[in-house]
Design an enzyme around this catalytic site. Structure first.
Site, PDB file in Angstrom:
ATOM      1  N   HIS A   1       0.783  -1.257   0.000  1.00 37.44           N
ATOM      2  CA  HIS A   1       0.000   0.000   0.000  1.00 37.44           C
ATOM      3  C   HIS A   1       0.810   1.299   0.000  1.00 37.44           C
ATOM      4  O   HIS A   1       0.796   2.046   0.981  1.00 37.44           O
ATOM      5  CB  HIS A   1      -1.017  -0.013   1.142  1.00 37.44           C
ATOM      6  CG  HIS A   1      -0.537  -0.517   2.479  1.00 37.44           C
ATOM      7  ND1 HIS A   1       0.619  -0.079   3.078  1.00 37.44           N
ATOM      8  CD2 HIS A   1      -1.087  -1.412   3.333  1.00 37.44           C
ATOM      9  CE1 HIS A   1       0.752  -0.686   4.237  1.00 37.44           C
ATOM     10  NE2 HIS A   1      -0.263  -1.510   4.410  1.00 37.44           N
TER      11      HIS A   1
ATOM     12  N   ASP B   1      -6.354  -4.008  -0.001  1.00 36.97           N
ATOM     13  CA  ASP B   1      -6.151  -3.853   1.447  1.00 36.97           C
ATOM     14  C   ASP B   1      -7.505  -3.867   2.173  1.00 36.97           C
ATOM     15  O   ASP B   1      -7.737  -3.108   3.124  1.00 36.97           O
ATOM     16  CB  ASP B   1      -5.366  -2.589   1.802  1.00 36.97           C
ATOM     17  CG  ASP B   1      -4.798  -2.659   3.224  1.00 36.97           C
ATOM     18  OD1 ASP B   1      -4.900  -3.733   3.857  1.00 36.97           O
ATOM     19  OD2 ASP B   1      -4.263  -1.649   3.700  1.00 36.97           O
TER      20      ASP B   1
HETATM   21  O1  DOR Z   1      -5.752   0.373   7.474  1.00 31.89           O
HETATM   22  C1  DOR Z   1      -5.243  -0.721   7.674  1.00 31.89           C
HETATM   23  N1  DOR Z   1      -5.934  -1.733   8.207  1.00 31.89           N
HETATM   24  N2  DOR Z   1      -3.956  -0.877   7.369  1.00 31.89           N
HETATM   25  C2  DOR Z   1      -3.283  -1.978   7.726  1.00 31.89           C
HETATM   26  O2  DOR Z   1      -2.129  -2.047   7.440  1.00 31.89           O
HETATM   27  C3  DOR Z   1      -3.962  -3.052   8.487  1.00 31.89           C
HETATM   28  C4  DOR Z   1      -5.408  -3.043   8.254  1.00 31.89           C
HETATM   29  C5  DOR Z   1      -6.214  -3.899   9.214  1.00 31.89           C
HETATM   30  O3  DOR Z   1      -5.847  -5.047   9.433  1.00 31.89           O
HETATM   31  O4  DOR Z   1      -7.258  -3.431   9.692  1.00 31.89           O
HETATM   32 ZN    ZN Z   2      -3.204  -4.473   4.924  1.00 30.30          ZN
END
Ligand code: DOR
Ligand code: ZN
Length: 425
Positions: A232, A305
């Site tokens: 990301h 993501d």
């Molecule tokens: O926004 C995010 N949520 N970034 C991450 O790197 C982890 C992810 C999560 O697991 O909720």
């Molecule tokens: Zn992630």
């Protein structure tokens, strides 16, 4: 049962077909592509007016099983993925417990096989408990079915440990994916650091927290002649570093999310917790740099993501709400609306960034293109359909999306995995 796809305008990474073709999938494999195929026994679908892509591949999603099944199970996650047009999805190890040993990895693999809807591959952790203290048994994780290793959600902060991780991963021949965040710099932040965070009175994350780790890992990869994949990417400076590293022949690849090529820190002005994400939404200049990097290949692929969170957690104030947004079901609409429509990417480049490149990065040799002999994974998209993102339409167990209410163009109408229709609009 075989499947015959009629009148397919095939979009591969290397070309957008001029003439429609018929595609016959037999025993899960693309058997024949020709101008006209007759196969009475096959189930037939007509794709006139649509575009036919190689099955989309998301190498970065979060399913919450084991441990937080109220947010997402593997089953609800793969159903959301199929609706979003994905035939392969890779899920990150920050579950409870972490996917850091054979038994947890096998649990995910077995559950994915039991569901069988799409291809779901776990990513194992780089360090035990994702604690940046002790390396996992990489060989064991690979043997158990992990397609890559990452501590995503957290960075492998210790430079010496990261060096060892790169050395072992090279021996085991497994890809490392780095979550680039210097936690000492970002600690306590809820959004991007800048004028907006100051005006809102919110603690900011300086982009520096990302770029220092990108720079460090490029140096490590160069020194060790190892591979590294950056998760990301959100920042213009990161893009510059990766572009320069690739020009030097360093084995680095990178990904970006739809939210980082669409939204800016301005989303936080309404204190919308659904816009709280790691890495944070940045500036217009960063968004433009991410788009330019997708266009010139500096950033190799698009990932979601997908980070489902419970409503009650996202209803907390910005300081306490968790980071992340759901993404599997809006990725195609955002790619078409934000990249294809404004001519940032061509349709072929969309096939490249959402199928061919992720297949190549992960070594999925039979995927990533519509070609005789490859897997019968196909995503059919209506390029003209306009739709509005509605909370109630999410198949995912969570609907923490800042895109709710937004009008998008381009919609997945069918997802086909190994010749079987696994989603139909
Ligand atoms: O926004 C995010 N949520 N970034 C991450 O790197 C982890 C992810 C999560 O697991 O909720
Ligand atoms: Zn992630």
């Amino acid at each position: 049962m075989s499947l015959l796809i009629k009148n397919a305008v095939i979009v591969n990474a290397d070309k957008l077909a001029k003439q429609p073709r018929d595609i016959l999938i037999e025993k899960g494999v693309i058997k024949k592509i020709a101008s006209s195929i007759k196969e009475e026994k096959a189930k037939t679908i007509d794709t006139k007016g649509k575009l036919v892509f190689p099955g989309l591949i998301d190498i970065h999603a979060h399913f919450r099983e084991p441990g937080e099944e109220h947010k997402e199970t593997i089953e609800s996650g793969v159903m959301a993925a199929a609706k979003g047009g994905f035939t392969t999805v890779m899920c990150m190890p920050n579950t409870v417990p972490v996917i850091d040993n054979r038994s947890i990895a096998e649990l995910v693999v077995n559950e994915s096989h039991r569901i069988g809807l799409i291809n779901c591959i776990p990513i194992g952790a780089i360090t035990k408990g994702q604690n940046s203290q002790e390396l996992t048994d990489m060989f064991e994780l690979k043997e158990a079915g992990c397609g890559a290793l990452s501590d995503d959600g957290k960075c492998v902060s210790d430079s010496h440990l990261m060096r060892l991780a790169m050395e072992y991963a090279k021996m085991v021949d497994i890809l490392l994916i780095q979550h680039c965040e210097d936690h000492a710099l970002s600690s306590g932040s809820v959004m991007n650091e800048g004028v907006t965070s100051t005006l809102l009175g919110l603690k900011g994350d300086p982009g520096l927290s990302e770029s220092v780790i990108v720079a460090r890992d490029i140096e490590l990869a160069h020194y060790l002649d190892s591979r590294i994949h950056f998760a990301h990417m959100s920042l213009k400076r990161s893009v510059e570093l990766i572009r320069a590293a690739k020009a030097r022949g360093i084995k680095v690849t990178a990904e970006a999310t739809p939210h980082h090529f669409t939204l800016t820190e301005d989303e936080l002005k309404s204190f919308n917790t659904n816009a709280k994400v790691h890495p944070p939404l940045r500036t217009k200049e960063d968004v433009e740099a991410i788009k330019a990097a997708l266009r010139d290949g500096t950033i190799d692929c698009i990932v979601t993501d997908h980070a489902p969170h419970a409503r009650e957690d996202k209803e907390k104030d910005l300081d306490h709400a968790p980071f992340g947004m759901t993404g599997l079901e809006t990725a195609v609409g955002l790619a078409v609306t934000e990249l294809i429509e404004p001519r940032v990417l061509s349709w072929s480049q969309m096939a490249q960034t959402m199928s061919a490149a992720p297949a190549k990065i992960m070594g999925l040799k039979n995927k990533g293109a519509i070609q005789e002999g490859l897997d019968g994974d196909v995503t059919i998209i209506d390029p003209d359909e306009e739709w509005i993102v509605c909370e109630k339409d999410f198949v995912s167990k969570s609907n923490n999306s800042p895109f709710v209410g937004r009008k998008l163009k381009g919609r997945v109408t069918e997802t086909i995995r190994a010749g079987k229709i696994v989603f139909q609009q």
